[in-house]
Write an enzyme that holds these catalytic residues in place. Sequence first.
Site, PDB file in Angstrom:
ATOM      1  N   GLU A 203       5.568  -0.547  -4.884  1.00 27.74           N
ATOM      2  CA  GLU A 203       4.279  -0.140  -5.436  1.00 27.74           C
ATOM      3  C   GLU A 203       4.338   1.131  -6.529  1.00 27.74           C
ATOM      4  O   GLU A 203       3.757   0.936  -7.738  1.00 27.74           O
ATOM      5  CB  GLU A 203       3.130   0.556  -4.405  1.00 27.74           C
TER       6      GLU A 203
ATOM      7  N   CYS B  34       2.027   6.058  -1.448  1.00 31.95           N
ATOM      8  CA  CYS B  34       1.915   4.851  -2.201  1.00 31.95           C
ATOM      9  C   CYS B  34       0.062   4.680  -2.214  1.00 31.95           C
ATOM     10  O   CYS B  34      -0.633   4.609  -3.287  1.00 31.95           O
ATOM     11  CB  CYS B  34       2.493   3.684  -2.141  1.00 31.95           C
TER      12      CYS B  34
HETATM   13 ZN   LIG Z   1       5.203   3.539  -0.545  1.00 33.99          ZN
END
Ligand SMILES: [Zn+2]
Length: 120
Positions: free
Chosen positions: A55, A85
Amino acid sequence: MTDRELYERAVEAAANAYAPYSNFHVGAALLLRDGRVVTGANVENASYPLGVCAERAALSRAVAEGVKPGEVEAIGITASPCGGCRQWLLEFRLDRVAFMHEGELLVRTPAELVPDSFEL
Ligand SMILES: [Zn+2]
Protein backbone atom coordinates in the site's frame (compact mmCIF):
# COMPACT_ATOMS: atom_id res chain seq x y z
CA MET A 1 -13.65 0.23 -12.48
CA THR A 2 -15.26 -1.92 -9.83
CA ASP A 3 -13.64 -2.69 -6.50
CA ARG A 4 -13.34 -6.30 -7.65
CA GLU A 5 -11.48 -5.23 -10.79
CA LEU A 6 -9.21 -3.03 -8.68
CA TYR A 7 -8.51 -5.97 -6.41
CA GLU A 8 -7.61 -8.07 -9.47
CA ARG A 9 -5.06 -5.42 -10.46
CA ALA A 10 -3.61 -5.78 -6.96
CA VAL A 11 -3.35 -9.54 -7.45
CA GLU A 12 -1.35 -8.92 -10.63
CA ALA A 13 0.93 -6.47 -8.79
CA ALA A 14 1.60 -9.01 -6.03
CA ALA A 15 3.50 -11.10 -8.57
CA ASN A 16 6.21 -8.41 -8.50
CA ALA A 17 6.64 -8.43 -4.72
CA TYR A 18 10.16 -8.76 -3.34
CA ALA A 19 9.49 -10.96 -0.33
CA PRO A 20 12.38 -13.45 0.05
CA TYR A 21 12.07 -13.56 3.86
CA SER A 22 8.37 -14.02 4.45
CA ASN A 23 7.41 -15.26 0.98
CA PHE A 24 4.19 -13.31 1.66
CA HIS A 25 3.50 -11.48 -1.57
CA VAL A 26 1.16 -8.52 -1.31
CA GLY A 27 -0.13 -6.27 -4.07
CA ALA A 28 -2.01 -3.00 -4.01
CA ALA A 29 -3.70 -0.98 -6.75
CA LEU A 30 -4.79 2.64 -6.38
CA LEU A 31 -7.64 4.04 -8.45
CA LEU A 32 -7.01 7.74 -8.96
CA ARG A 33 -9.95 10.10 -9.45
CA ASP A 34 -8.76 10.75 -13.02
CA GLY A 35 -9.11 7.05 -13.79
CA ARG A 36 -5.44 6.08 -13.68
CA VAL A 37 -4.35 3.02 -11.72
CA VAL A 38 -1.07 2.97 -9.78
CA THR A 39 0.15 -0.33 -8.39
CA GLY A 40 2.60 -1.38 -5.72
CA ALA A 41 4.01 -4.51 -4.16
CA ASN A 42 5.69 -5.19 -0.84
CA VAL A 43 9.47 -4.82 -0.74
CA GLU A 44 11.27 -6.61 2.08
CA ASN A 45 14.80 -6.06 3.34
CA ALA A 46 17.33 -8.09 5.35
CA SER A 47 16.89 -5.40 7.98
CA TYR A 48 13.26 -6.34 8.51
CA PRO A 49 11.81 -3.02 9.79
CA LEU A 50 12.98 -1.34 6.59
CA GLY A 51 10.55 -3.30 4.46
CA VAL A 52 7.75 -1.42 2.71
CA CYS A 53 4.17 -2.61 2.43
CA ALA A 54 2.44 -2.77 -0.95
CA GLU A 55 0.00 0.00 0.00
CA ARG A 56 2.77 2.43 0.94
CA ALA A 57 4.78 1.42 -2.13
CA ALA A 58 1.80 2.28 -4.33
CA LEU A 59 1.10 5.55 -2.52
CA SER A 60 4.76 6.55 -2.69
CA ARG A 61 4.82 5.80 -6.39
CA ALA A 62 1.67 7.88 -6.89
CA VAL A 63 3.11 10.81 -4.94
CA ALA A 64 6.26 10.65 -7.04
CA GLU A 65 3.96 11.04 -10.05
CA GLY A 66 2.37 14.16 -8.54
CA VAL A 67 -0.67 12.73 -6.77
CA LYS A 68 -1.88 14.63 -3.69
CA PRO A 69 -4.10 13.60 -0.77
CA GLY A 70 -7.73 13.58 -1.92
CA GLU A 71 -6.87 12.49 -5.46
CA VAL A 72 -7.11 8.74 -4.79
CA GLU A 73 -10.60 7.29 -4.95
CA ALA A 74 -9.96 3.74 -3.82
CA ILE A 75 -7.38 1.02 -3.23
CA GLY A 76 -7.51 -2.72 -3.78
CA ILE A 77 -5.22 -4.82 -1.60
CA THR A 78 -4.56 -8.54 -1.55
CA ALA A 79 -4.43 -8.63 2.27
CA SER A 80 -5.77 -6.73 5.23
CA PRO A 81 -3.77 -3.49 5.62
CA CYS A 82 -1.51 -3.15 8.68
CA GLY A 83 -2.02 -0.37 11.19
CA GLY A 84 0.63 1.87 9.66
CA CYS A 85 -0.86 1.60 6.19
CA ARG A 86 -4.32 2.31 7.57
CA GLN A 87 -2.98 5.61 8.88
CA TRP A 88 -1.48 6.38 5.45
CA LEU A 89 -4.78 5.60 3.71
CA LEU A 90 -6.60 7.86 6.16
CA GLU A 91 -4.20 10.73 5.44
CA PHE A 92 -4.69 10.41 1.68
CA ARG A 93 -8.49 10.62 2.16
CA LEU A 94 -9.52 7.65 0.05
CA ASP A 95 -13.23 6.88 -0.31
CA ARG A 96 -12.86 3.10 -0.21
CA VAL A 97 -10.40 0.42 0.86
CA ALA A 98 -11.13 -2.98 -0.69
CA PHE A 99 -9.11 -5.88 0.70
CA MET A 100 -9.28 -9.62 0.84
CA HIS A 101 -9.94 -10.98 4.31
CA GLU A 102 -10.66 -14.63 5.04
CA GLY A 103 -11.78 -15.22 1.46
CA GLU A 104 -14.10 -12.22 1.29
CA LEU A 105 -13.49 -8.88 -0.42
CA LEU A 106 -14.27 -6.34 2.27
CA VAL A 107 -14.85 -2.67 1.44
CA ARG A 108 -14.35 -0.11 4.21
CA THR A 109 -13.68 3.58 4.58
CA PRO A 110 -10.34 4.63 6.07
CA ALA A 111 -12.24 6.03 9.06
CA GLU A 112 -13.77 2.63 9.69
CA LEU A 113 -10.28 1.13 9.64
CA VAL A 114 -8.86 3.77 11.99
CA PRO A 115 -11.60 4.81 14.40
CA ASP A 116 -10.99 7.83 16.62
CA SER A 117 -7.87 8.49 14.60
CA PHE A 118 -4.91 10.76 15.15
CA GLU A 119 -4.84 13.77 12.84
CA LEU A 120 -2.87 16.99 12.91
ZN1 LIG B 1 1.27 -1.99 5.81
